[in-house]
Design an enzyme around this catalytic site. Structure first.
Site, PDB file in Angstrom:
ATOM      1  N   LYS A   1       0.825  -1.212   0.000  1.00  0.00           N
ATOM      2  CA  LYS A   1       0.000   0.000   0.000  1.00  0.00           C
ATOM      3  C   LYS A   1       0.863   1.268   0.000  1.00  0.00           C
ATOM      4  CE  LYS A   1      -4.051  -2.221   0.801  1.00  0.00           C
ATOM      5  NZ  LYS A   1      -3.620  -3.626   0.722  1.00  0.00           N
TER       6      LYS A   1
HETATM    7  C1  LIG Z   1      -4.104  -4.755   0.162  1.00  0.00           C
HETATM    8  C2  LIG Z   1      -3.260  -5.970   0.121  1.00  0.00           C
HETATM    9  C3  LIG Z   1      -3.462  -6.974  -0.852  1.00  0.00           C
HETATM   10  C4  LIG Z   1      -4.611  -6.934  -1.856  1.00  0.00           C
HETATM   11  O1  LIG Z   1      -4.428  -5.936  -2.814  1.00  0.00           O
HETATM   12  P1  LIG Z   1      -5.667  -5.458  -3.719  1.00  0.00           P
HETATM   13  O2  LIG Z   1      -5.175  -4.274  -4.444  1.00  0.00           O
HETATM   14  O3  LIG Z   1      -6.765  -5.129  -2.733  1.00  0.00           O
HETATM   15  O4  LIG Z   1      -6.027  -6.588  -4.599  1.00  0.00           O
HETATM   16  C5  LIG Z   1      -2.596  -8.047  -0.872  1.00  0.00           C
HETATM   17  N1  LIG Z   1      -1.596  -8.172   0.037  1.00  0.00           N
HETATM   18  C6  LIG Z   1      -1.391  -7.236   0.988  1.00  0.00           C
HETATM   19  C7  LIG Z   1      -0.285  -7.433   1.958  1.00  0.00           C
HETATM   20  C8  LIG Z   1      -2.195  -6.098   1.057  1.00  0.00           C
HETATM   21  O5  LIG Z   1      -1.969  -5.173   2.018  1.00  0.00           O
END
Ligand SMILES: *Cc1c(COP(=O)(O)O)cnc(C)c1O
Length: 465
Positions: free
Chosen positions: A112
């Site tokens: 993120k």
């Molecule tokens: C948010 C997240 C995901 C999923 O990503 P999306 O964009 O919602 O598909 C996968 N792994 C981690 C560690 C995340 O924080």
């Protein structure tokens, strides 16, 4: 560059307006009116660029006239200075033809940060130009909240209020939020579940006078700027493997479909991506869709990969809109009936198109643990539960002659208990978080009612004024 809604009934907006708005007024999601693309020689010229510069080149057509290129480049440079690896998004080989790209070298150890750190810079820049202030309100089950807080901390023109379900996040995740003590950051521990938190945020946004008064804004993954900011690392990997002359495939552990949608966008821009692999946990709605055109909501079940414990992958609507040939009316109809019935009727032709590019693999907790252990035994690589699911999907669908790159979305130290259970190893936190367990925490416990949360948001904004 203008942006249009997937449901066709909201005004077209510029990049900065889309950044501040998030969700379109008609309930749809914004997409660029036309997809920018790069020529062969433009792709070639990007090979070997440092990551922040590459990010600025990719973002430029999406940003359009709103931010001048020199400023955009310096915002990208600032965004990635806090990363603890010189390559920002390093790629490692774990098996024949199978590679891992690590997206967790930012301040909160999850992917993120890749988009959120840049969003923090973009928000500050746009708000300074407009001499304005916004209050970012969001609900989190873990990673999004800490990434938003890290991106906004100490910024004059932003207040950030994050709701988390009290005692229901991991301790690392909670402490990453609650130990940030800057005055513009407010953590609310809600006496309820993550769903309660999300409903409360929706209730706040639905109260128009309150929303206007408090200048509410959102940074959840439906914000187009987040998707745009995730495209550059796919380009970075592909160019390193010899694109545009060489094809490459990606495997992505998927929840809200935001990360993998960015890979799809890179392909739309002309990058030769052969195959996109979705990894799911037992919340496998996307895998069921890809295997059998069965997009039916079930209740969310907890798993070892909590950031993928999702049933409705919001960003799928953007792909659907494209699969339908950008027919906004059909898209709105399908989405409305999905909300009402829990089943999405995707036309067979659109499903076939999706299947020719995407594949899905779902792993339950036992299979995830076995993947973490097997990978570590064979290669010495420690993958967190989310990343392990992506790697397993990559192995399942890899083809000879096409490098398969799996996205590692979280640092294993973020999920120490799962790592110990699978491998007996407790991964250490990186130096900048080494004292996390002894830092002072600050948060307010609030009952799960809209009035209580509104009072808390008002107090937060006042104290920050
Ligand atoms: C948010 C997240 C995901 C999923 O990503 P999306 O964009 O919602 O598909 C996968 N792994 C981690 C560690 C995340 O924080």
């Amino acid at each position: 560059m203008r942006y249009i809604s997937t449901r066709g009934k909201a005004p077209a907006l510029s990049f900065s307006d889309v950044l501040l708005t998030g969700l379109a007024e008609d309930g749809g999601l914004y997409l660029p009116e036309t997809w920018p693309s790069f020529s062969l020689s433009e792709w070639q010229a990007m090979r070997g660029l440092p990551y922040p510069e590459l990010a600025a080149r990719i973002m430029r057509p999406f940003v359009g006239e709103d931010i001048d290129p020199g400023t955009l480049r310096s915002l990208c440079e600032k965004a990635y200075t806090g990363f603890d690896h010189p390559a920002i998004v390093p790629v490692t080989q774990v098996e024949d033809g199978l590679f891992v790209q690590e997206l967790f070298h930012g301040p909160t150890l999850a992917f993120k940060d890749m988009a959120m750190q840049l969003l923090g810079q973009l928000f500050e820049h746009v708000l300074t130009e407009r001499n304005s202030h916004v209050t970012i309100v969001g609900a989190t089950s873990g990673d999004t909240g800490s990434a938003a807080i890290e991106a906004c901390r100490g910024r004059d023109r932003l207040s950030v209020v994050i709701l988390h379900p009290k005692d229901r996040t991991s301790e690392v995740q909670r402490r990453q939020m609650t130990t940030v003590l800057e005055a513009n950051v407010t953590n609310l521990a809600i006496e309820g579940t993550f769903d309660d938190c999300q409903d409360l945020v929706k209730a706040l946004f639905a109260d128009m006078p309150f929303r206007k008064d408090m200048h509410l804004s959102a940074v959840n993954s439906i914000n187009w700027a987040r998707i745009a900011a995730q495209i550059p690392y796919y380009v970075y990997a592909a160019l390193n493997f010899g694109a545009p002359e060489q094809e490459v495939s990606f495997a992505v552990p998927t929840g809200n479909f935001g990360n993998i949608l960015a890979a799809w966008a890179a392909r739309k821009m002309g990058l030769p991506i052969r195959h996109l692999c979705v990894g799911s946990n037992r919340n496998d709605i996307l895998t069921r869709f890809l295997n059998a055109n069965d997009m039916t909501m079930k209740s969310v079940m907890p798993s070892l990969s909590p950031s993928m414990d999702i049933q409705v992958s919001s960003n799928f609507e953007r792909l659907l809109f494209e699969l339908l040939g950008r027919d906004a009316e059909a898209c709105a109809r399908i989405m409305t009936s999905f909300r009402a019935t829990g089943h999405m009727d995707v036309p067979a032709e659109a499903w076939e198109t999706a299947r020719s590019l995407f594949s899905g693999l779902a792993l339950d907790d036992a299979a995830t643990e076995a993947e973490i252990k097997g990978l570590h035994d064979r290669s010495g690589y420690l993958a967190d539960p989310h990343s392990a699911i992506g790697i397993a999907a990559g192995r399942r669908f890899r083809e000879a002659g096409v490098p398969m790159v799996a996205m590692a979305t979280a640092h294993p130290a973020k999920f120490p208990d799962a790592m110990v259970a699978a491998t007996g190893i407790r991964p250490a936190l990186p130096v900048h978080l080494a004292d996390l367990y002894s830092r002072e925490e600050r948060y307010r416990t609030v009952p799960a009612t809209a009035d209580a949360v509104k009072d808390a948001v008002r107090a937060a904004v006042l104290s920050n004024a």
